[in-house]
Design a protein around this motif. Structure first.
Motif, PDB file in Angstrom:
ATOM      1  N   VAL A  70      10.702   2.335  10.095  1.00 13.77           N
ATOM      2  CA  VAL A  70       9.220   2.097  10.110  1.00 13.77           C
ATOM      3  C   VAL A  70       8.321   2.892   9.700  1.00 13.77           C
ATOM      4  O   VAL A  70       8.298   3.838   9.779  1.00 13.77           O
ATOM      5  CB  VAL A  70       9.028   1.265  11.756  1.00 13.77           C
ATOM      6  N   GLY A  71       7.909   2.121   8.524  1.00 18.01           N
ATOM      7  CA  GLY A  71       6.962   3.683   7.905  1.00 18.01           C
ATOM      8  C   GLY A  71       5.489   3.168   8.122  1.00 18.01           C
ATOM      9  O   GLY A  71       4.826   4.121   8.643  1.00 18.01           O
ATOM     10  N   LEU A  72       4.987   1.816   8.739  1.00 26.39           N
ATOM     11  CA  LEU A  72       3.346   1.296   9.370  1.00 26.39           C
ATOM     12  C   LEU A  72       3.404   0.688  10.279  1.00 26.39           C
ATOM     13  O   LEU A  72       4.431  -0.934   9.961  1.00 26.39           O
ATOM     14  CB  LEU A  72       2.730   1.305   8.356  1.00 26.39           C
ATOM     15  N   ILE A  94       5.450  -3.213   9.541  1.00 30.30           N
ATOM     16  CA  ILE A  94       5.794  -4.340  10.580  1.00 30.30           C
ATOM     17  C   ILE A  94       4.457  -4.701  10.592  1.00 30.30           C
ATOM     18  O   ILE A  94       3.565  -3.671  10.558  1.00 30.30           O
ATOM     19  CB  ILE A  94       7.386  -3.703  11.320  1.00 30.30           C
ATOM     20  N   ASN A  95       4.247  -6.152  11.405  1.00 26.40           N
ATOM     21  CA  ASN A  95       3.705  -6.861  12.091  1.00 26.40           C
ATOM     22  C   ASN A  95       3.628  -6.381  13.372  1.00 26.40           C
ATOM     23  O   ASN A  95       4.281  -6.546  14.444  1.00 26.40           O
ATOM     24  CB  ASN A  95       3.875  -8.212  11.680  1.00 26.40           C
ATOM     25  N   ARG A  96       2.448  -6.143  13.668  1.00 28.23           N
ATOM     26  CA  ARG A  96       2.270  -5.502  15.276  1.00 28.23           C
ATOM     27  C   ARG A  96       2.194  -7.103  16.017  1.00 28.23           C
ATOM     28  O   ARG A  96       2.136  -6.572  17.616  1.00 28.23           O
ATOM     29  CB  ARG A  96       0.585  -4.267  15.781  1.00 28.23           C
ATOM     30  N   GLY A  97       1.952  -7.436  15.618  1.00 31.52           N
ATOM     31  CA  GLY A  97       1.527  -8.795  16.441  1.00 31.52           C
ATOM     32  C   GLY A  97       2.530  -9.215  17.181  1.00 31.52           C
ATOM     33  O   GLY A  97       3.104  -8.829  18.533  1.00 31.52           O
ATOM     34  N   SER A  98       4.090  -8.901  16.029  1.00 29.56           N
ATOM     35  CA  SER A  98       5.294  -9.188  16.559  1.00 29.56           C
ATOM     36  C   SER A  98       5.750  -8.448  17.454  1.00 29.56           C
ATOM     37  O   SER A  98       6.189  -8.652  18.306  1.00 29.56           O
ATOM     38  CB  SER A  98       6.244  -9.388  14.375  1.00 29.56           C
ATOM     39  N   VAL A  99       5.457  -6.821  17.166  1.00 28.70           N
ATOM     40  CA  VAL A  99       5.825  -6.504  18.216  1.00 28.70           C
ATOM     41  C   VAL A  99       5.432  -6.285  19.629  1.00 28.70           C
ATOM     42  O   VAL A  99       5.892  -6.062  20.613  1.00 28.70           O
ATOM     43  CB  VAL A  99       4.983  -4.132  17.558  1.00 28.70           C
ATOM     44  N   ASP A 100       3.722  -6.691  19.468  1.00 25.95           N
ATOM     45  CA  ASP A 100       2.948  -6.714  20.565  1.00 25.95           C
ATOM     46  C   ASP A 100       4.122  -7.982  21.896  1.00 25.95           C
ATOM     47  O   ASP A 100       3.540  -8.520  22.940  1.00 25.95           O
ATOM     48  CB  ASP A 100       2.146  -6.830  20.527  1.00 25.95           C
ATOM     49  N   GLY A 138       0.719  -1.277  -0.260  1.00 24.72           N
ATOM     50  CA  GLY A 138       0.002   0.041   0.201  1.00 24.72           C
ATOM     51  C   GLY A 138       0.617   1.610  -0.091  1.00 24.72           C
ATOM     52  O   GLY A 138       0.487   2.523   0.559  1.00 24.72           O
ATOM     53  N   GLY A 139       2.073   0.809  -0.118  1.00 25.37           N
ATOM     54  CA  GLY A 139       3.356   2.406  -0.494  1.00 25.37           C
ATOM     55  C   GLY A 139       3.713   3.013   0.914  1.00 25.37           C
ATOM     56  O   GLY A 139       4.328   3.766   0.996  1.00 25.37           O
ATOM     57  N   TYR A 140       3.251   1.826   1.923  1.00 22.86           N
ATOM     58  CA  TYR A 140       3.618   2.504   3.711  1.00 22.86           C
ATOM     59  C   TYR A 140       5.439   1.799   3.459  1.00 22.86           C
ATOM     60  O   TYR A 140       6.009   2.329   4.568  1.00 22.86           O
ATOM     61  CB  TYR A 140       2.850   1.956   4.848  1.00 22.86           C
ATOM     62  N   ASN A 141       5.750   1.188   2.457  1.00 22.29           N
ATOM     63  CA  ASN A 141       7.010   0.643   2.363  1.00 22.29           C
ATOM     64  C   ASN A 141       7.830   1.212   0.911  1.00 22.29           C
ATOM     65  O   ASN A 141       8.744   1.211   0.628  1.00 22.29           O
ATOM     66  CB  ASN A 141       7.274  -0.777   2.380  1.00 22.29           C
ATOM     67  N   MET A 142       7.349   2.691   0.918  1.00 22.66           N
ATOM     68  CA  MET A 142       8.288   3.072  -0.536  1.00 22.66           C
ATOM     69  C   MET A 142       9.464   3.038   0.100  1.00 22.66           C
ATOM     70  O   MET A 142       9.086   4.234   1.426  1.00 22.66           O
ATOM     71  CB  MET A 142       7.273   4.506  -0.370  1.00 22.66           C
ATOM     72  N   GLU A 143      10.364   3.773  -0.900  1.00 22.49           N
ATOM     73  CA  GLU A 143      11.520   4.785  -0.765  1.00 22.49           C
ATOM     74  C   GLU A 143      12.544   4.000   0.966  1.00 22.49           C
ATOM     75  O   GLU A 143      12.469   4.671   1.660  1.00 22.49           O
ATOM     76  CB  GLU A 143      11.496   6.253  -0.270  1.00 22.49           C
ATOM     77  N   ASP A 144      12.398   2.842   0.789  1.00 27.00           N
ATOM     78  CA  ASP A 144      13.322   2.199   2.044  1.00 27.00           C
ATOM     79  C   ASP A 144      12.691   2.478   2.972  1.00 27.00           C
ATOM     80  O   ASP A 144      13.045   1.848   4.599  1.00 27.00           O
ATOM     81  CB  ASP A 144      14.626   3.078   2.246  1.00 27.00           C
TER      82      ASP A 144
END
Lengths: 383, 602
Positions: free
Chosen positions: B371-373, B222-228, B212-218
């Motif tokens: 991290v973009g999203l 990331i997965n919020r589940g993993s973050v949690d 969805g364009g949220y990992n444009m330009e490097d």
């Protein structure tokens, strides 16, 4: 209203005639032309200086420091890119690679004739005619072995060289011995250092051709023979038979200013700067460069862009002090009791006043009594 | 005759320089000369230089004689059993250390197979050409050189287990990864360096796809589940310290809760959480500005004698507070003694740093990103077996940078995480790509590492196969929490009355020279005026002499100190300019301000 410049009007007229456009349409076209032209004219108050500076320096930052790039097939290495651009705007005394493009008269448009002119132009020094040089310390004399075969090519012989030497040196005796020329100082017991000085002085002596022209390359350009040179000497080259002086070019701005006048120098600045930018594949509107060239030549002398040139001759003390050499400008101003009239941008930014540029340039004023009259008439009407 | 120099000094001559140098080397290998001595023969100068001084960079090489490595299988076996040690090899002349100068005379083979008659040495391992950080990069030989360089630079910034005694340490600033992992894809040197005991990253599941364009330009999604679950989480420690300094005249600092009579007393509320000894208690949650250590100091300048004698208000508050923009929990307190013998207090504040948008993350191949999203696990793409990737890495980061090492690391990591074995991916000698692909195939995956993925939002299968694998990712020491900064109003510098500079001082963002030029180029004079109004100041100026007048408060009247009777008007100018006028006066330059007509509205 802005009128269209003569050149555009003439061009339009020409096209009208060619395409046979009826009169009523012509007027409409001219009006559209006028509107289009108006869009390209700067509005009052526009900071054209800064716009020009930014328009030139932004692409200049993209230029890499590459200066080894070889231009064309001429085989002459030229300073290009940023170093050359700096050279132009700093108004350096001589370019690192002074160069000329020499056009020839119609009757010299063959390879042989062009070469002949080239041979006349190229500077020949004694060094090139000498195959061997020896300092004879015993007899304190200099032995120069002359390449006679080569000399013939330049219409020279030993006697002519000796004549030339005699004309240009002092306090030496010159003798001829077989294919050698012997030079010895009249002064007794000269030191080795003095002998070596004498040697290099003699070897660098001008013999034939035009001073300063180190290299000449004959080149075919379109359907014409052209000479490219390394080294520049406009005054002498223009006088050479066969050279079309009116079209001959050089990249030495100061030399042009001296021989052809400031207007010609302005033209060379514009030409050289835009050429340098173009070679690097950068597009800068020529009017920006023209403005810079105007600023550099406006006083009748060539001024550099910088502390000793345009920036150093600004009207405002504060603006100059803010740029470079603060103390120098402040002391000089205090000694002479200078005034700063706050007309420029920088001074006003410093004191936090409104800058007289763009929207800050204008004031709303009205005459008080006329205002009253109007109000009076209005109040009468309402009654 | 060849000149011979010993440590730069001329010592004698030899008839044949080259042979002389060779003889010296032979004797060194035989143990007759010290092993730390290096000798070089320069053909172009015809001189021999022998060096034994300090400061030369030397590296070990295996000696080759007559086209054969002197280190044989036999030696290797003995090394394994412990019969031989490194130093024994050096003593026997099998290994030798060569400095940069002697290297000029050596002809070094990269591997044992390359050796021919002319070689003098062979590398112990070809990966030894890499430095410490670069040797930690797996499949480095598959990457472009600059990427290896970037990767090596960034491993140095990775947050990990920086020291195993971190609980006992009192570093001013420290980052600690909360759950670091040993990399699945390792290199030979990672064991030597101690990456197993001091890891600096985590093995994460990566899917190479845009989102969805949220990992444009490097950027990275990331997965919020993993973050949690604790992915890329770290702790940030900061130590605040102070000591009871002693001053001239028997005065000294005092660490305690300040009395309300002390100059600069904050409020009772501010000192509430301090213990009796003036130090905050453990596990207190603190934010910027909170007092950690209460302290009072003597005044910097003594006031009048009366003030001094009465003892009232002759101490000032000098408590240690939490830095601007930082927060945390009081982690530990150390009470000690400084070098001068003063009582020294150190308070460590810990802050948990959960990975958030804007934090910098990098793989080991110079592929950094922020991290973009954060995406909820239910919205993330998933594989056939239900695996949700931790990171979605944009495809566009690969072609131009050509980090093939990363792609290889990903499938190697994938194989490793299923088969359970570590793989060695040392540069030039690592595991064979075909072997990895075969193993991956045998484990039931596609050999090319691609997988069918399903859109988490719609449940539809993606039309293309997506490259997925496991790569070692590092959290780098550039976190937004340390950098975020904004200001509308705030403190100004004392001298110029202009806004302060820098995040720590809650400073403004400077509108510099070039930005000023841009505003002028737009002709936006009013915008410019507004921008530079931060130090606006009204100055009373005498119209007669042009000097700054003064405001006589008792008479409530403006007076010029030079002229007795004159018109005085208020002039608006920047405080910096007013300061300049005064500095000019100190230089004996008399700047007159000529007051003209009011031209423009301010």
């Amino acid at each position: 209203m802005i009128d269209l410049p003569k050149s555009i009007l003439e061009k339009a007229e020409k096209i009208f005639e060619e395409k046979k456009i009826p009169q009523h349409k012509r007027e409409k076209i001219l009006e559209n032309l006028k509107n289009a032209y108006k869009l390209y004219v700067y509005e009052p108050g526009e900071a054209i200086g800064i716009v020009s500076a930014q328009s030139i320096s932004e692409p200049a930052t993209q230029m890499t420091m590459r200066s080894y790039h070889v231009a064309g097939s001429a085989g002459i290495r030229v300073t290009l890119g940023l170093p050359r651009l700096m050279e132009i705007f700093d108004a350096r005394r001589t370019p690192t690679t002074p160069m000329m493009v020499i056009y020839l008269d119609k009757q010299y448009q063959t390879k042989e004739k062009a070469r002949e002119v080239a041979a006349r132009i190229k500077e020949v020094r004694i060094r090139e005619m000498v195959t061997d040089d020896v300092i004879d310390l015993l007899n304190s004399q200099l032995e120069l072995k002359i390449d006679l075969k080569k000399a013939v090519l330049f219409n020279l012989d030993k006697e002519k060289i000796i004549d030339n030497l005699k004309k240009n040196t002092k306090d030496v005796t010159i003798k001829s011995h077989e294919d050698k020329i012997l030079v010895s100082p009249k002064k007794e017991d000269t030191s080795i250092r003095e002998m070596q000085k004498l040697k290099s002085k003699i070897l660098d002596m001008h013999l034939y051709g035009i001073k300063g022209i180190q290299q000449v390359v004959v080149k075919r350009e379109g359907d014409e023979w052209v000479l490219n040179t390394l080294g520049s000497n406009v005054k002498k080259v223009m006088a050479v038979e066969g050279v079309d002086g009116a079209r001959t070019e050089t990249n030495d701005i100061h030399e042009v200013a001296k021989t052809l006048g400031i207007e010609a120098a302005r033209f060379v600045i514009i030409k050289e700067a835009s050429k340098t930018l173009e070679e690097q594949g950068l597009e800068v509107d020529i009017r920006h460069i023209m403005l810079v060239a105007d600023a550099m030549t406006a006083t009748g002398k060539i001024q550099a862009i910088g502390r000793y040139g345009v920036a150093g001759s600004k009207g405002s003390v504060l603006a100059r002090a803010a740029f470079e050499e603060t103390i120098k400008h402040l002391t000089a101003a205090s000694i002479r009791g200078r005034k700063d009239r706050f007309n420029g941008a920088i001074e006003n930014v410093m004191v936090g006043k409104l800058v007289p540029i763009g929207t800050g340039m204008f004031d709303l004023t009205m005459k008080a009594d006329e205002n009253e009259k109007e109000e009076n008439s209005k109040s009468k009407e309402s009654k | 005759m060849t000149d011979i120099y010993f440590n730069g000094k001329f010592v004698g001559t030899a008839s044949k320089g080259e042979k002389f140098a060779e003889d010296v080397r032979k004797k060194r290998r035989a143990g007759l000369l010290p092993s730390k001595m290096n000798v070089v023969y320069y053909k172009e100068f015809d001189e021999v230089r022998i060096n034994t001084d300090s400061g030369r960079l030397r590296r070990p090489l295996i000696v080759v004689e007559k086209g054969k490595s002197k280190l044989t299988e036999e030696h290797l076996k003995k090394l394994e059993t412990g019969e031989l040690k490194w130093n024994d090899l050096v003593a026997k002349g099998l290994l030798e250390f060569i400095d940069a100068e002697e290297e000029e005379n050596a002809y070094i083979a990269l591997t044992e197979n390359d050796i021919n008659e002319d070689h003098t040495h062979v590398e112990i391992s070809p990966s030894i050409i890499l430095g410490i950080s670069a040797s930690l990069i797996p499949f480095a030989e598959h990457n472009r050189g600059d990427r290896v360089n970037y990767g090596a630079k960034m491993t140095g910034q990775a947050i990990g287990m920086y020291a195993s005694n971190f609980l006992m340490r009192a570093d001013t600033k420290a980052n600690l990864m909360i759950y670091p992992q040993v990399p699945l894809v390792r290199t030979e040197s990672s064991d030597i360096v101690g990456l197993a005991t001091h890891p600096a990253g985590q093995n994460l599941v990566i899917a190479v796809m845009p989102y969805g364009g949220y990992n444009m330009e490097d950027a990275l999604v990331i997965n919020r589940g993993s973050v949690d679950r604790g992915m890329l989480r770290s702790a940030y420690f900061r130590i605040y310290e102070t000591d009871e300094k002693k001053y001239w005249g028997g005065q000294e600092d005092e660490i305690r809760i300040p009395d309300p009579t002390v100059r600069g007393y904050k409020s009772e509320e501010d000192y509430k959480r301090l213990g009796e000894d003036g130090i905050i208690n453990l596990e207190n949650v603190v934010t910027s500005g909170d007092v950690l250590i209460g302290k009072i100091s003597p005044l910097r300048f003594l006031g009048t004698v009366e003030e001094f004698m009465t003892g009232i208000e002759n101490r000032r508050e000098s408590s240690v507070t939490v830095r601007h923009g930082e927060k945390g929990i009081v982690d530990k307190i150390v009470i000690s003694e400084s070098a001068d013998g003063n009582r020294l207090i150190k308070v460590s504040v810990r802050d948990e740093r959960i990975i958030e948008i804007g934090d910098k993350v990098s793989s080991r191949h110079g592929q950094k990103g922020v991290v973009g999203l954060l995406v909820n696990p239910e919205d993330m793409p998933f594989t056939e077996s239900g695996i949700i990737p931790d990171i979605l890495f944009n495809t566009h980061s690969i072609p131009s940078r050509m980090t093939m090492g990363q792609l290889l690391e990903m499938i190697t990591g994938k194989t490793s995480s299923i088969s359970g074995e570590y793989f060695d991916a040392t540069g030039f000698t690592g595991v064979d790509e075909n072997y990895i692909r075969e193993t991956l195939g045998k484990l039931g995956f596609r050999e090319d590492g691609k997988e069918t993925l399903y859109d988490g939002k719609t449940g539809r299968q993606y039309e293309v196969l997506i490259y997925t694998g496991v790569a070692y990712y590092q959290k780098l020491d550039h976190m937004v929490a340390n950098k975020i900064h904004a200001r509308s109003r705030g403190p100004v510098a004392l001298l110029t009355k202009q806004p302060t500079e820098g995040r720590a001082k809650e400073g403004g963002l400077r509108l510099g020279e070039m930005e000023k030029d841009c505003i002028i180029a737009h002709g936006a004079a009013m915008v410019l005026k507004e921008r530079f109004d931060s130090d606006k100041y009204m100055v009373a100026v005498c119209e007669n002499c042009g000097f700054i007048a003064m405001n006589d408060r008792t008479k409530n009247k403006l007076v010029c100190s030079l002229c007795s009777e004159s018109k005085i008007s208020w002039v608006e100018m920047s405080y910096a300019f007013k300061l300049m006028l005064e500095e000019l006066k100190s230089l004996l330059i008399y700047p007159r301000v000529e007051v003209g007509e009011h031209r423009n509205p301010g």
